[in-house]
Scaffold this active site. Structure first.
Site, mmCIF file in Angstrom:
data_model
loop_
_atom_site.group_PDB
_atom_site.id
_atom_site.type_symbol
_atom_site.label_atom_id
_atom_site.label_comp_id
_atom_site.label_asym_id
_atom_site.label_seq_id
_atom_site.Cartn_x
_atom_site.Cartn_y
_atom_site.Cartn_z
ATOM 1 N N GLU A 101 40.594 42.425 36.899
ATOM 2 C CA GLU A 101 41.568 42.828 35.895
ATOM 3 C C GLU A 101 42.369 41.615 35.425
ATOM 4 O OE1 GLU A 101 43.340 46.742 36.729
ATOM 5 O OE2 GLU A 101 45.195 45.609 36.915
ATOM 6 N N GLN A 153 38.941 55.036 43.173
ATOM 7 C CA GLN A 153 39.246 54.296 41.961
ATOM 8 C C GLN A 153 37.980 53.738 41.317
ATOM 9 O OE1 GLN A 153 41.647 50.364 41.949
ATOM 10 N NE2 GLN A 153 42.876 51.893 40.899
ATOM 11 N N LEU A 193 32.073 43.062 40.419
ATOM 12 C CA LEU A 193 33.439 43.154 39.881
ATOM 13 C C LEU A 193 33.802 41.998 38.946
ATOM 14 C CD1 LEU A 193 36.364 44.407 40.061
ATOM 15 C CD2 LEU A 193 36.733 42.866 41.991
ATOM 16 N N PHE A 246 49.116 41.932 35.421
ATOM 17 C CA PHE A 246 48.076 42.817 35.923
ATOM 18 C C PHE A 246 48.380 44.239 35.472
ATOM 19 C CE2 PHE A 246 44.613 42.902 39.084
ATOM 20 C CZ PHE A 246 44.235 41.585 39.049
ATOM 21 N N ARG A 282 44.435 51.497 36.074
ATOM 22 C CA ARG A 282 42.972 51.523 36.067
ATOM 23 C C ARG A 282 42.383 52.886 35.736
ATOM 24 N NH1 ARG A 282 41.916 47.534 41.271
ATOM 25 N NH2 ARG A 282 42.542 45.654 40.156
ATOM 26 N N HIS A 338 36.938 51.023 38.889
ATOM 27 C CA HIS A 338 37.476 49.823 38.253
ATOM 28 C C HIS A 338 36.888 49.748 36.858
ATOM 29 C CE1 HIS A 338 38.581 45.719 37.430
ATOM 30 N NE2 HIS A 338 39.257 45.667 38.554
ATOM 31 N N ARG A 360 45.487 53.433 42.728
ATOM 32 C CA ARG A 360 46.105 52.189 43.178
ATOM 33 C C ARG A 360 46.317 51.232 42.010
ATOM 34 N NH1 ARG A 360 44.149 47.269 44.268
ATOM 35 N NH2 ARG A 360 41.937 47.803 44.471
ATOM 36 N N HIS A 401 35.263 51.389 43.046
ATOM 37 C CA HIS A 401 35.859 50.153 43.524
ATOM 38 C C HIS A 401 36.690 50.329 44.791
ATOM 39 C CE1 HIS A 401 37.529 46.161 43.306
ATOM 40 N NE2 HIS A 401 38.749 46.592 43.103
#
Lengths: 231, 587
Positions: free
Chosen positions: B255, B240, B252, B119, B286, B242, B398, B353
Site C-alpha cells: 500500500e 483482509q 504483494l 498509508f 483496505r 489486500h 486491519r 492477505h
C-alpha cells in the site's frame, strides 16, 4: 519440461543419484519453484525448503544448471533443458535439495551481527543522516540464502575458518552503520589469515547473489578500513 | 511409548516478529526460553511485510496517538476492542524507538529522524486528511525488522529450535498448559517439552485461500493446536483482501505505493477511487478499496483480455522515488508481472492477505476463554501473539502498518506479563500420563496409511472452495454451500496417505499435518461468516449489505467441538479516554 534432480535419502540410499522428471506445466507456471512443486505433487518424497515464493525469505537456494539461485525467482523461460538441480555445493546434504546450513549460520553469528553501542540511547530515535543511512543499502537486504557462500571456493575449502561472503557482508553492514560503536572490535575479530583474508576476489558471490548484492565490494571496504587504521 | 523430554520456563512457538519480540523480553529477563520455528527465524513471513510500522511519532506532520487510535477503531468497523487499541497506539512510539535502538535500518529524513510515509486509513485530526505515520525501511520494512529482532536475539543468546514443527499443547486436568509436543524435521523425532508456559506466535493461515499473498508456511498451526486443545477461535470470518496483489501471481505490492502517490485506474483510465472515497481516495482503508476494485471489475471496467484486474499506476512518481522508496516493488513487478513500473502500470487484484481473527487474548497476550459469567478468563500458562491471536485490535478490518506494530507491542507485552507470571508460578506442573497419546495416534495413522487421499489434491480443493465461497463478496447461500464442501474436504483430510514414510526431513508428513490445521481454520471461517448476517469491515454480504450494530456488535467464538458458535461483547471502553461510539464509516 525436462528436469534432472539430485536425490539422496540417507535412510535408503547408499549414495546420491540424479533422477529425471518430465513434467507438464500450466501457463501460470512462471518460476522454477512452480515446476518443482508440480514434480513434488507427483513424488511427495522430493525434499526441498520453500516459503515466501517471492525471493525475500531465502529458503529455496539451490544449484540450478550449475549456478546457485533462488528457485522462486528464477524464470523457467530462461532455463536450458534438462534443468539440472542440485543442492547448494559445499555443505553437507541432509536430503535431496536440503543442505545442513549450521556451518553457514555459525559463520554469520561469528561476526556479531547486531548493533553494539556503549552510549545509552536517547529518549527518541538515534539520529542518522540520509547519507549515512544510504551506506547500509546493498548490505542490509541480504536474505541469508547462502547462494554466495556456497559458490565461493574459499568457503568450500575452509567453511570452518573463512567467514564467507554472506557473513562478511553482514560484518560490513555493522561496520558501515554510523550508530555502531564497535568498529575496532569488529576489525580485530576479522584480522586473521583465514576469517577475512581467504577472499581472493573470485567474485562468484556477486555473480550469483539473487538480490543483486556485492559481498566482494563489502569485503574490499573492510580491508580498506584495516589498512586505514594501520597508518 | 516413552518420548524424550526437555524442560523450560517458557516455550514460544513461532520465530516471526511477535515470537522474536517476546523471546527477547523473556531472555533479557533471564528466563529459560525456547523458540520453535518451522523455518530458520529470518524466513518467517514477517520478512515479507513491506510498507511500514504505524506509530504517531509526528516526524513529518503533527500526529497524536489518539488520532491513530481513532483511525484504528474506525478501520476495524468498530469491532476492535478499544482497551487493546488504546494500549497499542499509546505504546507505538516506544516500541518503534526501541527497534531503532536495536539497529533497525529505518529510512531517514534530512533532520536524521525516522522517515514516515502515508498509508491507507491513517489520518490527522479524526479523518480530516491523510497523515504520514508509517515508519519505513524502503519497501522492506518487515525484512529489516525481522532480521533486526533475530540479531538482537542472537545477542541475548536465546535458544532456538530451528525446523521443528509444534504439534499439540498439553493441558492438565485443571486446564493449565503444561507442555508442548513438537517434531524435529531433520530427524523425525517427536519430543515432549515440559514447560510452565507456552506462547503461540505462529502467524496467520492465509494459505486457506487460493489467491493469497501468504507464504507456504502460513498454515495456521497455532490455530489448529489451540482448537484441538479446546480453545475457541475468534472472529474467523474476517479476512483482509489486500487491494494490490499482482494479478495471477498473488505476490504483494505494498500500500506504500499508493502512500507515495500511486493511483488505481480502471479500463477507462479513470481514477475510480475518487468516486468511492472522496477524501482518502486511493488511501481509503483496505476493505473499502478492495470492494471498489471488485465492483469495477464486476461492472465490466476491468483491464486485460478477461477484464479481471485493474492497474496500479506509479510511473508519474519518477524513477528516482521508485528506486529510492520502492526498489523491492520494482523487482517484484519486473519478475512477477513482467512490467517496469517506472514506465508501465502494474496489473493488480484484491488478494487474501491477513487474518484479523485468531486465538482470543487480552492485551497482555493471555489466551482468554469464556467461563461461567466471565467471557474472557485467562487460561493459565497460555499466551498468543501476532497474527495467530485476536486481541482484538484489528476488528473487522486491519489498517495497513498495524500488523508490524501489533507484533512489537503484544510481543513485548506478553513477554513482560509472562515474566511476572513466572515469578508467581515457579513450579513445573506434572504432565498427564496420556499427554502425547492423541498426537502419536495422528502420526501413527499417517505412518500406517498406504492408500488414501493425496495431500496436494485435498489442499487444492480446500483453497478453491474457500476462495469461491468466502471471497470479497459473500451470500448466505454461497457460504452454506461452502460449509458443505469444506466438511467433505475435512473428512478427506482425515484420510490422507503419504507415500514417503521416512524419518529424515519428511516434508510430505509436514504438509499433511499442515493440511489438518488449514481445514480447521477453513471450517471456522465459513461457519462464522455464514452466521454473521451483516456486512462489517472485510465481511461483505450481498444479502445483508448494512452493518447491524444492534445484533452484531459482538465477537464470534467458534469451537471445534461440534463446530459451535457463541459470542462475546466488543469492549467499547478504552483505558483512559472516552469511548468512540460506532458511526457510519466514510473515507
Amino acid at each position: 519440461m525436462k528436469f534432472s534432480i539430485y536425490r539422496f535419502n540417507p535412510e535408503k540410499d547408499e549414495k546420491p543419484y540424479m533422477q529425471d522428471f518430465d513434467v507438464t506445466l500450466q501457463p501460470t507456471d512462471r518460476m522454477l519453484l512452480d515446476a518443482i512443486l508440480r514434480i513434488k505433487a507427483m513424488d511427495d518424497s522430493l525434499g526441498l525448503r520453500k516459503s515466501c515464493r517471492e525471493g525475500v525469505c531465502g529458503s529455496d537456494g539451490m544449484n540450478i544448471n550449475g549456478k546457485n539461485g533462488l528457485a522462486c525467482i528464477t524464470a523457467l523461460k530462461d532455463l536450458k533443458e534438462p534443468v539440472v538441480l542440485r543442492p547448494l555445493p559445499g555443505l553437507p546434504v541432509i536430503r535431496d535439495l536440503i543442505v545442513d546450513m549450521s556451518q553457514f549460520f555459525k559463520q554469520y553469528h561469528s561476526v556479531k551481527p547486531y548493533l553494539i553501542t556503549e552510549t545509552p540511547p536517547p529518549q527518541k530515535e538515534r539520529l542518522q543522516s540520509p547519507e549515512d543511512r544510504e551506506e547500509l543499502n546493498g548490505l542490509y537486504e541480504c536474505v541469508l540464502c547462502a547462494c554466495c557462500s556456497t559458490s565461493c571456493p574459499s568457503f568450500w575449502w575452509n567453511p570452518d575458518k573463512f567467514v564467507g561472503p554472506a557473513g562478511l557482508l553482514q560484518a560490513y553492514r555493522f561496520i558501515a552503520d554510523t550508530r555502531d560503536e564497535a568498529t575496532s572490535e569488529r576489525l580485530d575479530n576479522l584480522e586473521d589469515p583465514y576469517r577475512l583474508f581467504r577472499c581472493h576476489t573470485i567474485m562468484n558471490c556477486a555473480d550469483v547473489c539473487p538480490k543483486g548484492l556485492n559481498p566482494t565490494e563489502a569485503i574490499g571496504k573492510i580491508k580498506e578500513q584495516m589498512v586505514k587504521r594501520m597508518v | 511409548m516413552a518420548l524424550p523430554k526437555q524442560t523450560f520456563d517458557a516455550v514460544i512457538v513461532g520465530g516471526g516478529g511477535s515470537g522474536l519480540r517476546a523471546a527477547l523480553q523473556l531472555s533479557e529477563a533471564g528466563h529459560h526460553v525456547a523458540v520453535f520455528s518451522k523455518v530458520f527465524p529470518t524466513r518467517s513471513h514477517t520478512v515479507a511485510a513491506q510498507g511500514g510500522i504505524g506509530a504517531s511519532l509526528g516526524n513529518m506532520q503533527e500526529d497524536h496517538w489518539l488520532w491513530h487510535m481513532y483511525d484504528t477503531i474506525k478501520g476495524s468497523d468498530y469491532l476492535g476492542d478499544q482497551d487493546a487499541i488504546e494500549f497499542m497506539c499509546r505504546k507505538a512510539a516506544e516500541v518503534v524507538y526501541e527497534l531503532e535502538h536495536f539497529g533497525m535500518p529505518f529510512d531517514r529524513n534530512a533532520d536524521g529522524t525516522i522517515y514516515q510515509r502515508p498509508f491507507g486509513g491513517h489520518s490527522q485530526n479524526f479523518g480530516e486528511r491523510p497523515v504520514q505515520r508509517a515508519c519505513a525501511a524502503a519497501d522492506r520494512t518487515g525484512h529489516a525488522m525481522l532480521h533486526t529482532l533475530y540479531q538482537r536475539n542472537v545477542r541475548a543468546r536465546c535458544q532456538f529450535f530451528v525446523e521443528w514443527m509444534a504439534l499439540d499443547l498439553i493441558r492438565d486436568h485443571e486446564g493449565a498448559v503444561v507442555g508442548l509436543i513438537a517434531l524435529e524435521m531433520e530427524t523425525g523425532q517427536v519430543v515432549i517439552f515440559q514447560t510452565k508456559s507456552v506462547i503461540l506466535a505462529t502467524g496467520g493461515a492465509g494459505r486457506i485461500f487460493q489467491s493469497s499473498t501468504n507464504a507456504f508456511i502460513n498454515t495456521g498451526d497455532g490455530l489448529g493446536i489451540a482448537a484441538r486443545a479446546g480453545i475457541p477461535l475468534e472472529d474467523m470470518e474476517f479476512w483482509q483482501f489486500h487491494p494490490t496483489g499482482v494479478a495471477g501471481a498473488g505476490v504483494l505490492i505494498t500500500e506504500g505505493v499508493r502512500g507515495e502517490g500511486g493511483i488505481l485506474l480502471n479500463a477507462q483510465g479513470e481514477r475510480f477511487m475518487e468516486r468511492y472515497a472522496p477524501t482518502m481516495k486511493d488511501l481509503a482503508s483496505r476493505d473499502v478499496v478492495s470492494r471498489a476494485m471488485d465492483q469495477e471489475i464486476k461492472e465490466g471496467r476491468g483491464v486485460g483480455h478477461e477484464k479481471d484486474h485493474v492497474l496500479l499506476k506509479l510511473d508519474h512518481l519518477g524513477a528516482e522515488v521508485i528506486q529510492k522508496r520502492l526498489p523491492g516493488i520494482r523487482e517484484i513487478a519486473l519478475k512477477f508481472a513482467n512490467v517496469d513500473p517506472i514506465r508501465e502500470p502494474i496489473p493488480v487484484v484484491p488478494t487474501c492477505h491477513y487474518q484479523m481473527g485468531g486465538i482470543p487474548t487480552n492485551y497482555y497476550g493471555q489466551v482468554v476463554v469464556p467461563r461461567g459469567d466471565n467471557p474472557a478468563e485467562p487460561v493459565p500458562g497460555l499466551y498468543a501473539i501476532g497474527e495467530c491471536a485476536c486481541v482484538s485490535v484489528h476488528g473487522a478490518n486491519r489498517l495497513g502498518t498495524n500488523s508490524l506494530l501489533d507484533l512489537l507491542v503484544f510481543g513485548k507485552s506478553a513477554g513482560d506479563h509472562l515474566s511476572q507470571w513466572l515469578k508467581g508460578n515457579p513450579q513445573q506442573r506434572d504432565l498427564p500420563k496420556d499427554a502425547a497419546d492423541r498426537t502419536l495416534a495422528r502420526l501413527d495413522r499417517l505412518n500406517q496409511a498406504t492408500t488414501g487421499e493425496n495431500v496436494a489434491e485435498v489442499g487444492l480443493d480446500m483453497r478453491r472452495a474457500v476462495q469461491q465461497h468466502a471471497g470479497v463478496f459473500r451470500t448466505g447461500q454461497l457460504l452454506s454451500e461452502g460449509i458443505d464442501k469444506i466438511r467433505v474436504i475435512a473428512e478427506r483430510a482425515r484420510h490422507t496417505a503419504i507415500q514417503d514414510k521416512s524419518q529424515v526431513f519428511n516434508t510430505a508428513r509436514i504438509e499433511a499435518l499442515e493440511l489438518e490445521n488449514l481445514v480447521i481454520v477453513a471450517e471456522a471461517t465459513l461457519v462464522s461468516a455464514e452466521a454473521r448476517t451483516e456486512s462489517r469491515g472485510a465481511q461483505a454480504r450481498d444479502d445483508f449489505k448494512e452493518r447491524d450494530d444492534r445484533n452484531w456488535l459482538k465477537h464470534s467464538l467458534w469451537s471445534m467441538e461440534g463446530s459451535r458458535l457463541h459470542y462475546k461483547p466488543v469492549n467499547l471502553q478504552p483505558l483512559t479516554v472516552e469511548s468512540f461510539e460506532p458511526k457510519v464509516r466514510v473515507y
